[in-house]
Design an enzyme around this catalytic site. Structure first.
Site, mmCIF file in Angstrom:
data_model
loop_
_atom_site.group_PDB
_atom_site.id
_atom_site.type_symbol
_atom_site.label_atom_id
_atom_site.label_comp_id
_atom_site.label_asym_id
_atom_site.label_seq_id
_atom_site.Cartn_x
_atom_site.Cartn_y
_atom_site.Cartn_z
ATOM 1 N N ALA A 61 0.615 -1.237 -0.403
ATOM 2 C CA ALA A 61 -0.255 -0.200 -0.298
ATOM 3 C C ALA A 61 0.957 1.421 0.125
ATOM 4 O O ALA A 61 1.597 1.078 0.117
ATOM 5 C CB ALA A 61 -0.653 0.039 1.157
ATOM 6 N N GLY A 106 -0.129 -5.325 0.440
ATOM 7 C CA GLY A 106 -1.263 -5.676 -0.752
ATOM 8 C C GLY A 106 -0.762 -6.378 -1.953
ATOM 9 O O GLY A 106 -1.382 -6.761 -2.648
ATOM 10 N N GLU A 109 -1.262 -9.501 -1.181
ATOM 11 C CA GLU A 109 -2.394 -10.076 -0.657
ATOM 12 C C GLU A 109 -2.769 -10.009 -2.216
ATOM 13 O O GLU A 109 -3.724 -10.552 -2.715
ATOM 14 C CB GLU A 109 -2.769 -9.308 -0.259
ATOM 15 N N GLU A 129 2.693 -5.722 7.545
ATOM 16 C CA GLU A 129 2.448 -5.103 7.899
ATOM 17 C C GLU A 129 2.504 -4.999 9.641
ATOM 18 O O GLU A 129 2.378 -3.727 10.097
ATOM 19 C CB GLU A 129 0.461 -5.195 7.705
#
Length: 255
Positions: A61, A106, A109, A129
Site C-alpha cells: 500500500a 498488498g 495479497e 504489516e
C-alpha cells in the site's frame, strides 16, 4: 494510468504501472476493481495475468497516503480495499500472477487472489504489516492461511519477514520459480493454453474449488454435482466427448 488491461488472443494482462514500486494507493485500488470487473465481463478475455513489470510486482500500500488516515477514515475505506481484491479473486476465469521483485503487503495479497503464481528467482514475498503496528487488511489473514495453512501463515504475519522465491515455493506460497527474464513469458504460456480451453467448464471448476473451500463437504459436493450435471448442456461438453471417442484424448477444439 496506474493500471491497464491489455488483451491479446484471449489473454488479458492487468498491468500495474506506478513507478517506482507499484504502491497500491486508493486510486490504484479502485482502478483494480474496475479492471477486474471488465475482465470478468469481456468475452474476449478467457484468462488473466496479473503483472507489475520486469522489476517489481507491487511493494504494498501507499504508506504515506495511509499515514494521513484516522480510524473513521479507514473504517470507511477498508471495505472498498477488500472489495477491490475480492473482485480479482472472483474473476471466473483462470488467473495467474507473474511475480517479479517485491510482492509485499498488498502486493502479496494481490498475488494471493490469483489461481496460480509464477515467481522470478529473485522475488521476495511477505506480509510486513505487523512492522507498522497493523495486520494485513486486503485479505491476507484469510487467503494466506487457506493457501499455506494457519501456522505457516501466522509465522509470516506475526514476524513480518520476507521470504525468498525458493522458500515461497517450499511453503506453497508460489507454484513455480523461473529465471526473472522468463516470468511473464511463462505466465502468458500458462494463460494462453487455458484460454483455448472450455470456458464454462473452467469457470465451473474454479467456482467448485473456491466455493467448496468455504463450505462443509456436503455443500461442496452439491456445488460440484450441480455444475457437473449442468455442463452436459454445453456445446463444449459435446465436442470434448465426441473428440475423445473419435480422435483420442486431448485433441478437442472448444468454442
Amino acid at each position: 494510468m496506474t493500471l491497464s488491461l491489455e488483451v491479446s488472443e484471449g489473454v488479458g494482462t492487468i498491468r500495474l504501472d506506478r513507478p517506482p514500486m507499484n504502491a497500491l494507493d486508493i486510486a490504484t485500488q479502485d482502478r483494480l476493481r474496475e479492471l477486474a470487473v471488465e475482465a470478468t465481463d469481456r468475452a474476449d478475455v478467457r484468462a488473466v495475468i496479473l503483472y507489475g513489470g520486469e522489476k517489481v510486482f507491487a511493494a504494498g500500500a501507499d504508506i504515506k497516503e495511509m499515514q494521513t488516515m484516522d480510524h473513521a477514515g479507514m473504517i470507511a475505506r477498508s471495505r472498498a480495499l477488500q472489495d477491490a481484491f475480492t473482485a480479482v479473486a472472483r474473476i471466473p476465469k483462470p488467473v495467474v500472477a507473474a511475480v517479479t521483485g517485491y510482492a509485499l503487503g498488498g502486493g502479496c495479497e494481490l498475488a494471493l487472489c490469483a489461481d496460480y503464481r509464477i515467481a522470478a528467482d529473485n522475488a521476495k514475498l511477505g506480509q510486513p504489516e505487523i512492522l507498522l503496528g497493523l495486520i494485513p487488511g486486503a485479505g491476507g489473514t484469510q487467503r494466506l492461511s487457506r493457501l499455506i495453512g494457519p501456522s505457516r501463515a501466522k509465522d509470516l504475519i506475526f514476524t513480518g519477514r520476507m521470504v525468498a522465491a525458493d522458500e515461497a515455493l517450499a511453503l506453497g506460497l508460489v507454484d513455480r520459480v523461473v529465471p526473472a527474464a522468463e516470468v511473464y513469458e511463462q505466465a502468458h504460456a500458462w494463460a494462453a493454453k487455458l484460454a483455448q480451453g472450455p470456458a464454462i467448464a473452467l469457470r465451473a471448476a474454479k467456482e467448485c474449488v473456491d466455493a467448496g473451500l468455504e463450505a462443509d463437504i456436503d455443500t461442496g459436493l452439491a456445488i460440484e454435482r450441480n455444475w457437473f450435471a449442468g455442463l452436459f448442456a454445453t456445446e463444449d461438453r459435446e465436442r470434448g466427448m465426441r473428440s475423445f471417442v473419435e480422435e483420442g484424448p486431448g485433441k478437442a477444439k472448444f468454442v
